[in-house]
Design a protein around this motif. Structure first.
Motif, PDB file in Angstrom:
ATOM      1  N   TRP A  61       0.822  -1.212   0.000  1.00 51.26           N
ATOM      2  CA  TRP A  61       0.000   0.000   0.000  1.00 51.26           C
ATOM      3  C   TRP A  61       0.859   1.267   0.000  1.00 51.26           C
ATOM      4  O   TRP A  61       0.585   2.236   0.694  1.00 51.26           O
ATOM      5  N   GLY A  62       1.920   1.199  -0.841  1.00 45.92           N
ATOM      6  CA  GLY A  62       2.769   2.369  -1.026  1.00 45.92           C
ATOM      7  C   GLY A  62       3.986   2.406  -0.136  1.00 45.92           C
ATOM      8  O   GLY A  62       4.869   3.244  -0.342  1.00 45.92           O
ATOM      9  N   LYS A  63       4.106   1.497   0.836  1.00 38.85           N
ATOM     10  CA  LYS A  63       5.241   1.524   1.755  1.00 38.85           C
ATOM     11  C   LYS A  63       6.505   0.956   1.110  1.00 38.85           C
ATOM     12  O   LYS A  63       7.616   1.343   1.468  1.00 38.85           O
ATOM     13  N   SER A  64       6.358   0.021   0.163  1.00 41.73           N
ATOM     14  CA  SER A  64       7.525  -0.560  -0.498  1.00 41.73           C
ATOM     15  C   SER A  64       7.653  -0.079  -1.935  1.00 41.73           C
ATOM     16  O   SER A  64       8.408  -0.621  -2.720  1.00 41.73           O
ATOM     17  N   GLY A  65       6.912   0.928  -2.311  1.00 41.74           N
ATOM     18  CA  GLY A  65       6.944   1.483  -3.660  1.00 41.74           C
ATOM     19  C   GLY A  65       5.798   2.455  -3.801  1.00 41.74           C
ATOM     20  O   GLY A  65       4.685   2.166  -3.382  1.00 41.74           O
ATOM     21  N   TYR A  66       6.088   3.615  -4.356  1.00 44.47           N
ATOM     22  CA  TYR A  66       5.060   4.653  -4.400  1.00 44.47           C
ATOM     23  C   TYR A  66       3.883   4.277  -5.297  1.00 44.47           C
ATOM     24  O   TYR A  66       2.776   4.751  -5.112  1.00 44.47           O
ATOM     25  N   GLY A  67       4.122   3.431  -6.296  1.00 42.96           N
ATOM     26  CA  GLY A  67       3.043   3.027  -7.198  1.00 42.96           C
ATOM     27  C   GLY A  67       2.579   4.137  -8.110  1.00 42.96           C
ATOM     28  O   GLY A  67       1.407   4.184  -8.498  1.00 42.96           O
ATOM     29  N   ARG A  68       3.497   5.041  -8.446  1.00 43.42           N
ATOM     30  CA  ARG A  68       3.102   6.171  -9.289  1.00 43.42           C
ATOM     31  C   ARG A  68       2.740   5.696 -10.695  1.00 43.42           C
ATOM     32  O   ARG A  68       3.453   4.907 -11.311  1.00 43.42           O
ATOM     33  N   MET A  69       1.618   6.167 -11.191  1.00 43.95           N
ATOM     34  CA  MET A  69       1.143   5.805 -12.525  1.00 43.95           C
ATOM     35  C   MET A  69       1.646   6.824 -13.551  1.00 43.95           C
ATOM     36  O   MET A  69       1.980   7.958 -13.208  1.00 43.95           O
ATOM     37  N   GLN A  70       1.691   6.377 -14.801  1.00 38.10           N
ATOM     38  CA  GLN A  70       2.120   7.233 -15.901  1.00 38.10           C
ATOM     39  C   GLN A  70       0.923   7.629 -16.753  1.00 38.10           C
ATOM     40  O   GLN A  70       0.024   6.812 -16.989  1.00 38.10           O
ATOM     41  N   GLN A  71       0.918   8.856 -17.214  1.00 39.56           N
ATOM     42  CA  GLN A  71      -0.159   9.293 -18.103  1.00 39.56           C
ATOM     43  C   GLN A  71       0.119   8.782 -19.507  1.00 39.56           C
ATOM     44  O   GLN A  71       1.213   8.964 -20.047  1.00 39.56           O
ATOM     45  N   ASP A 122      -2.627   8.924 -21.971  1.00 41.33           N
ATOM     46  CA  ASP A 122      -3.592   9.576 -22.855  1.00 41.33           C
ATOM     47  C   ASP A 122      -4.276  10.664 -22.033  1.00 41.33           C
ATOM     48  O   ASP A 122      -4.041  10.791 -20.834  1.00 41.33           O
ATOM     49  N   HIS A 123      -5.133  11.429 -22.690  1.00 40.04           N
ATOM     50  CA  HIS A 123      -5.868  12.458 -21.962  1.00 40.04           C
ATOM     51  C   HIS A 123      -6.736  11.814 -20.878  1.00 40.04           C
ATOM     52  O   HIS A 123      -7.505  10.893 -21.152  1.00 40.04           O
ATOM     53  N   PHE A 124      -6.571  12.278 -19.655  1.00 42.37           N
ATOM     54  CA  PHE A 124      -7.330  11.820 -18.489  1.00 42.37           C
ATOM     55  C   PHE A 124      -7.116  10.336 -18.187  1.00 42.37           C
ATOM     56  O   PHE A 124      -7.903   9.741 -17.452  1.00 42.37           O
ATOM     57  N   THR A 125      -6.076   9.723 -18.738  1.00 39.67           N
ATOM     58  CA  THR A 125      -5.859   8.278 -18.585  1.00 39.67           C
ATOM     59  C   THR A 125      -4.476   7.988 -18.025  1.00 39.67           C
ATOM     60  O   THR A 125      -3.465   8.440 -18.564  1.00 39.67           O
ATOM     61  N   TRP A 126      -4.449   7.186 -16.952  1.00 38.33           N
ATOM     62  CA  TRP A 126      -3.221   6.810 -16.264  1.00 38.33           C
ATOM     63  C   TRP A 126      -3.031   5.301 -16.367  1.00 38.33           C
ATOM     64  O   TRP A 126      -3.999   4.553 -16.459  1.00 38.33           O
ATOM     65  N   ALA A 127      -1.769   4.852 -16.315  1.00 40.41           N
ATOM     66  CA  ALA A 127      -1.475   3.424 -16.469  1.00 40.41           C
ATOM     67  C   ALA A 127      -0.372   2.988 -15.515  1.00 40.41           C
ATOM     68  O   ALA A 127       0.529   3.763 -15.172  1.00 40.41           O
ATOM     69  N   ALA A 128      -0.449   1.724 -15.094  1.00 43.56           N
ATOM     70  CA  ALA A 128       0.603   1.103 -14.278  1.00 43.56           C
ATOM     71  C   ALA A 128       0.573  -0.392 -14.540  1.00 43.56           C
ATOM     72  O   ALA A 128      -0.504  -0.987 -14.696  1.00 43.56           O
ATOM     73  N   ASN A 129       1.752  -1.007 -14.610  1.00 45.32           N
ATOM     74  CA  ASN A 129       1.857  -2.447 -14.765  1.00 45.32           C
ATOM     75  C   ASN A 129       1.937  -3.112 -13.395  1.00 45.32           C
ATOM     76  O   ASN A 129       2.677  -2.652 -12.513  1.00 45.32           O
ATOM     77  N   VAL A 130       1.174  -4.192 -13.234  1.00 44.48           N
ATOM     78  CA  VAL A 130       1.158  -4.936 -11.983  1.00 44.48           C
ATOM     79  C   VAL A 130       1.329  -6.413 -12.293  1.00 44.48           C
ATOM     80  O   VAL A 130       0.647  -6.945 -13.174  1.00 44.48           O
ATOM     81  N   THR A 131       2.246  -7.077 -11.597  1.00 43.95           N
ATOM     82  CA  THR A 131       2.431  -8.517 -11.741  1.00 43.95           C
ATOM     83  C   THR A 131       1.598  -9.228 -10.680  1.00 43.95           C
ATOM     84  O   THR A 131       1.734  -8.947  -9.481  1.00 43.95           O
ATOM     85  N   ALA A 132       0.730 -10.118 -11.122  1.00 46.30           N
ATOM     86  CA  ALA A 132      -0.191 -10.774 -10.189  1.00 46.30           C
ATOM     87  C   ALA A 132      -0.304 -12.261 -10.489  1.00 46.30           C
ATOM     88  O   ALA A 132      -0.249 -12.677 -11.651  1.00 46.30           O
ATOM     89  N   LYS A 133      -0.460 -13.053  -9.435  1.00 44.37           N
ATOM     90  CA  LYS A 133      -0.739 -14.477  -9.601  1.00 44.37           C
ATOM     91  C   LYS A 133      -1.956 -14.900  -8.772  1.00 44.37           C
ATOM     92  O   LYS A 133      -2.290 -16.069  -8.692  1.00 44.37           O
ATOM     93  N   THR A 134      -2.596 -13.920  -8.165  1.00 45.79           N
ATOM     94  CA  THR A 134      -3.838 -14.135  -7.438  1.00 45.79           C
ATOM     95  C   THR A 134      -4.583 -12.805  -7.372  1.00 45.79           C
ATOM     96  O   THR A 134      -4.168 -11.817  -7.993  1.00 45.79           O
ATOM     97  N   PHE A 135      -5.656 -12.750  -6.612  1.00 49.57           N
ATOM     98  CA  PHE A 135      -6.416 -11.512  -6.453  1.00 49.57           C
ATOM     99  C   PHE A 135      -5.796 -10.671  -5.340  1.00 49.57           C
ATOM    100  O   PHE A 135      -5.502 -11.176  -4.255  1.00 49.57           O
ATOM    101  N   MET A 136      -5.597  -9.379  -5.620  1.00 47.89           N
ATOM    102  CA  MET A 136      -5.013  -8.465  -4.645  1.00 47.89           C
ATOM    103  C   MET A 136      -5.846  -7.190  -4.577  1.00 47.89           C
ATOM    104  O   MET A 136      -6.361  -6.716  -5.580  1.00 47.89           O
ATOM    105  N   ARG A 137      -5.953  -6.632  -3.380  1.00 48.27           N
ATOM    106  CA  ARG A 137      -6.708  -5.396  -3.176  1.00 48.27           C
ATOM    107  C   ARG A 137      -5.864  -4.187  -3.538  1.00 48.27           C
ATOM    108  O   ARG A 137      -4.644  -4.201  -3.410  1.00 48.27           O
ATOM    109  N   ALA A 138      -6.545  -3.098  -3.959  1.00 43.03           N
ATOM    110  CA  ALA A 138      -5.832  -1.878  -4.322  1.00 43.03           C
ATOM    111  C   ALA A 138      -6.772  -0.693  -4.313  1.00 43.03           C
ATOM    112  O   ALA A 138      -8.001  -0.851  -4.250  1.00 43.03           O
ATOM    113  N   LYS A 139      -6.192   0.504  -4.377  1.00 41.72           N
ATOM    114  CA  LYS A 139      -6.941   1.742  -4.557  1.00 41.72           C
ATOM    115  C   LYS A 139      -6.091   2.732  -5.348  1.00 41.72           C
ATOM    116  O   LYS A 139      -4.867   2.661  -5.332  1.00 41.72           O
ATOM    117  N   PHE A 140      -6.784   3.652  -6.010  1.00 42.37           N
ATOM    118  CA  PHE A 140      -6.122   4.754  -6.696  1.00 42.37           C
ATOM    119  C   PHE A 140      -6.095   5.965  -5.763  1.00 42.37           C
ATOM    120  O   PHE A 140      -7.051   6.192  -5.007  1.00 42.37           O
TER     121      PHE A 140
END
Length: 292
Positions: free
Chosen positions: A104-114, A116-134
């Motif tokens: 939840w940001g303690k081991s990485g800020y998780g900053r997203m990149q813009q 497109d207009h009004f659109t942000w992106a981030a890559n996440v590696t997952a092998k199960t379901f994980m909780r998150a928020k923007f």
């Protein structure tokens, strides 16, 4: 072709005009407008005008909100670099995606990149379901999740004694109910959902499936014990004693134990079951539109 005629087109090339020192409005039909730089404060509402003096900051977007037809839902944005080349407009200046994978940001800020207009992106590696928020800033003063599920039950009136044991199939509201409705009608793909900035918004789910579908039986953040189950058509005590687990609930006849105290005087009790499926690790691109 203006903002009022095309309310679904929020990015407006040429809104920032001149030597990035004024705004050229194309919102015929508007009565009022107000302006702000992304991350700044809105001006006071002013009468609509074709041009506004405005010293835009190179590389920082400008937003204009128009009032027309008794509505202030018309938004336009533009962004220019110093050489007048366009940059991406946005509602927020920054955006972060924090979740289980980055503590939840303690081991990485998780900053997203813009992207497109009004659109942000981030890559996440997952092998199960994980909780998150923007979140649009380092802290949690503002965040985006999903509107939680809520049952809308239209049952018998309370003066009818059968209302205590009659449990109709509920209608569901919330982000997931809206997502299912849109997907079923071909308006969205399984990769799309809707976020909520409400204070009570719950976490989104990111998974190895790389879509917006939540786990079928998600675990609750709060431990939920045995509760009373109201019978539905075709159900009785024999059913309750033998059915086991169905649709994320375990059913059992009330044995009067302390563990089942939350079930009260009901003869059939239920409690939630949870499961988070796993699979091969995948890198998923998570997109977030900070305006719509």
């Amino acid at each position: 072709q203006g903002v009022i005629a095309q309310p679904g087109v929020q990015e407006r090339p040429g809104l920032i005009c001149g030597n990035i020192d004024r705004l050229c409005h194309t919102a015929a039909g508007s009565s009022w407008l107000r302006i702000r730089n992304v991350g700044g404060r809105w001006t006071e509402w002013r009468a609509y005008e074709a041009f506004s003096s405005w010293n835009a900051t190179p590389g920082l977007g400008v937003l204009v909100q128009y009032h027309a037809e008794s509505s202030a839902s018309f938004i336009a944005g533009d962004c220019r670099f110093k050489d007048l080349q366009r940059c991406y407009a946005s509602w927020h200046r920054f955006m972060f995606l924090r979740g289980d994978w980055n503590a939840w940001g303690k081991s990485g800020y998780g900053r997203m990149q813009q992207v497109d207009h009004f659109t942000w992106a981030a890559n996440v590696t997952a092998k199960t379901f994980m909780r998150a928020k923007f979140a649009p800033e380092p802290g949690w003063a503002k965040s985006y999740g999903i509107h939680p599920d809520r049952e809308l039950i239209y049952g018998l009136p309370t003066y009818d004694p059968r209302s205590k044991i009659f449990e109709p199939e509920p209608y569901m509201s919330g982000a997931e109910a809206s997502r299912k409705w849109m997907v079923a009608r071909g308006q969205w793909s399984e990769h799309q959902s809707i976020a909520s900035g409400a204070d009570f918004a719950s976490d989104i789910w990111v998974s190895h499936l790389c879509n917006a579908v939540p786990p079928l039986c998600p675990p609750s953040k709060k431990e939920v014990g045995w509760q009373c189950h109201g019978y539905r058509q075709g159900q009785d005590l024999a059913w309750c004693s033998s059915v086991g687990s169905v649709d994320c609930n375990e059913y059992m006849a009330n044995d009067g134990s302390k563990e089942m105290a939350g079930c009260g005087s009901c003869d059939c009790c239920k409690r939630q079951t949870a499961e988070l499926p796993q699979g091969p690790a995948k890198v998923c691109c998570v997109l977030f539109n900070d305006l719509l």
